[in-house]
Design a protein around this motif. Structure first.
Motif, PDB file in Angstrom:
ATOM      1  N   VAL A   7      40.715 -43.855  -9.300  1.00 43.71           N
ATOM      2  CA  VAL A   7      40.188 -42.846  -8.373  1.00 43.71           C
ATOM      3  C   VAL A   7      38.947 -43.386  -7.654  1.00 43.71           C
ATOM      4  O   VAL A   7      38.798 -43.216  -6.433  1.00 43.71           O
ATOM      5  N   GLU A   8      38.063 -44.046  -8.396  1.00 49.35           N
ATOM      6  CA  GLU A   8      36.854 -44.611  -7.784  1.00 49.35           C
ATOM      7  C   GLU A   8      37.203 -45.708  -6.790  1.00 49.35           C
ATOM      8  O   GLU A   8      36.592 -45.815  -5.717  1.00 49.35           O
ATOM      9  N   ALA A   9      38.202 -46.533  -7.136  1.00 44.38           N
ATOM     10  CA  ALA A   9      38.624 -47.609  -6.235  1.00 44.38           C
ATOM     11  C   ALA A   9      39.209 -47.042  -4.947  1.00 44.38           C
ATOM     12  O   ALA A   9      38.942 -47.548  -3.842  1.00 44.38           O
ATOM     13  N   GLU A  10      39.992 -45.976  -5.068  1.00 46.55           N
ATOM     14  CA  GLU A  10      40.556 -45.336  -3.880  1.00 46.55           C
ATOM     15  C   GLU A  10      39.465 -44.708  -3.018  1.00 46.55           C
ATOM     16  O   GLU A  10      39.546 -44.741  -1.782  1.00 46.55           O
ATOM     17  N   GLN A  11      38.440 -44.156  -3.674  1.00 41.79           N
ATOM     18  CA  GLN A  11      37.328 -43.578  -2.918  1.00 41.79           C
ATOM     19  C   GLN A  11      36.565 -44.666  -2.170  1.00 41.79           C
ATOM     20  O   GLN A  11      36.165 -44.476  -1.011  1.00 41.79           O
ATOM     21  N   THR A  12      36.370 -45.808  -2.825  1.00 41.84           N
ATOM     22  CA  THR A  12      35.705 -46.934  -2.164  1.00 41.84           C
ATOM     23  C   THR A  12      36.508 -47.383  -0.952  1.00 41.84           C
ATOM     24  O   THR A  12      35.961 -47.632   0.129  1.00 41.84           O
ATOM     25  N   ARG A  13      37.811 -47.489  -1.123  1.00 41.69           N
ATOM     26  CA  ARG A  13      38.678 -47.886  -0.004  1.00 41.69           C
ATOM     27  C   ARG A  13      38.557 -46.891   1.152  1.00 41.69           C
ATOM     28  O   ARG A  13      38.464 -47.292   2.310  1.00 41.69           O
ATOM     29  N   ASP A  36      28.580 -55.199   8.695  1.00 39.45           N
ATOM     30  CA  ASP A  36      28.205 -53.879   9.225  1.00 39.45           C
ATOM     31  C   ASP A  36      28.935 -52.779   8.471  1.00 39.45           C
ATOM     32  O   ASP A  36      28.347 -51.757   8.087  1.00 39.45           O
ATOM     33  N   ILE A  37      30.241 -52.990   8.274  1.00 36.37           N
ATOM     34  CA  ILE A  37      31.062 -51.972   7.604  1.00 36.37           C
ATOM     35  C   ILE A  37      30.616 -51.805   6.161  1.00 36.37           C
ATOM     36  O   ILE A  37      30.524 -50.681   5.655  1.00 36.37           O
ATOM     37  N   ALA A  38      30.332 -52.918   5.490  1.00 33.41           N
ATOM     38  CA  ALA A  38      29.884 -52.845   4.096  1.00 33.41           C
ATOM     39  C   ALA A  38      28.594 -52.042   3.982  1.00 33.41           C
ATOM     40  O   ALA A  38      28.453 -51.189   3.094  1.00 33.41           O
ATOM     41  N   ARG A  39      27.641 -52.331   4.870  1.00 35.13           N
ATOM     42  CA  ARG A  39      26.365 -51.609   4.814  1.00 35.13           C
ATOM     43  C   ARG A  39      26.557 -50.125   5.081  1.00 35.13           C
ATOM     44  O   ARG A  39      25.975 -49.275   4.407  1.00 35.13           O
ATOM     45  N   HIS A  51      39.864 -54.975  -1.169  1.00 36.87           N
ATOM     46  CA  HIS A  51      40.862 -54.056  -0.617  1.00 36.87           C
ATOM     47  C   HIS A  51      41.580 -54.615   0.616  1.00 36.87           C
ATOM     48  O   HIS A  51      42.734 -54.257   0.859  1.00 36.87           O
ATOM     49  N   PHE A  52      40.897 -55.480   1.386  1.00 42.40           N
ATOM     50  CA  PHE A  52      41.465 -55.959   2.647  1.00 42.40           C
ATOM     51  C   PHE A  52      41.221 -57.459   2.803  1.00 42.40           C
ATOM     52  O   PHE A  52      40.116 -57.930   2.556  1.00 42.40           O
TER      53      PHE A  52
END
Length: 204
Positions: A7-13, A36-39, A51-52
């Motif tokens: 669930v946490e991994a899906e939320q991170t994604r 930029d996206i990470a920040r 994830h990507f």
């Protein structure tokens, strides 16, 4: 460090996708980096790579998420059964209603139309878009041909031309609306213009 739950991994994604949508919209695809996206998402670059594979794969995942949540994937559209010109009208209006009422979907199309430079890097996206449009035209060509054989479309109508015109009208409407959403009501004008187009194909 404890491993994340599913669930946490899906939320991170999802957080990464949300951040990408926001940044692609504000900065454009080319000027947005994975850093930029990470920040913006509050994660590490490593979390993104978990994830990507790269930014293109992230973009394609965003596209898939948008189309799946709004039932506008190619397979969803091709599965819609069309038995009349009115079915064609209702399918088109269903798409326009989603665009008009779903801000996330609208932002995604603004990114596609106005904030993305389709360089060689994004060829996979361009190929998918081109194939989708071609298959939509071919499906509508078959629909118009069947309706012509059933007497609902005039015998002198070029069904391939009618299909191209139909798809071009729908795309042109939402392209114009995206440029200025205060210019007209998308579904109201869409119903009138698309309905009029289809009426002109009927036998007199």
């Amino acid at each position: 460090m404890a491993r994340k739950t599913k669930v946490e991994a899906e939320q991170t994604r999802q957080d990464i996708l949300d951040a990408a949508l926001e940044l692609f919209n504000s900065k454009g695809y080319s000027r947005t980096t994975l850093g930029d996206i990470a920040r913006r998402a509050g994660v590490t670059r490593g979390a993104i790579y978990w994830h990507f594979k790269d930014k293109v794969e992230l973009f394609l995942a965003l596209k898939e998420e948008m189309e799946r949540s709004t039932q506008t994937r190619l397979e969803d559209i091709l599965a819609n059964e069309v038995r009349s010109l009115n079915d064609l009208l209702e399918n088109a209006l269903r798409f326009l209603r989603v665009l008009e009422n779903n801000d996330r979907f609208r932002i995604y199309f603004e990114i596609i139309f106005y904030r993305t430079e389709f360089t060689e890097e994004l060829q996979p996206v361009m190929i998918q878009q081109r194939e989708k449009l071609q298959k939509l035209v071919f499906k509508d060509h078959r629909v118009f041909t069947a309706l012509q054989q059933g007497g609902e479309v005039r015998g002198d109508v070029d069904c391939l031309q009618a299909a191209i015109g139909f798809v071009a009208l729908v795309i042109g409407l939402f392209d114009l609306w995206l440029l200025d959403r205060d210019f007209f009501c998308l579904t109201e004008r869409g119903a009138a213009l698309i309905g009029g187009y289809l009426d002109n194909l009927k036998p007199t």
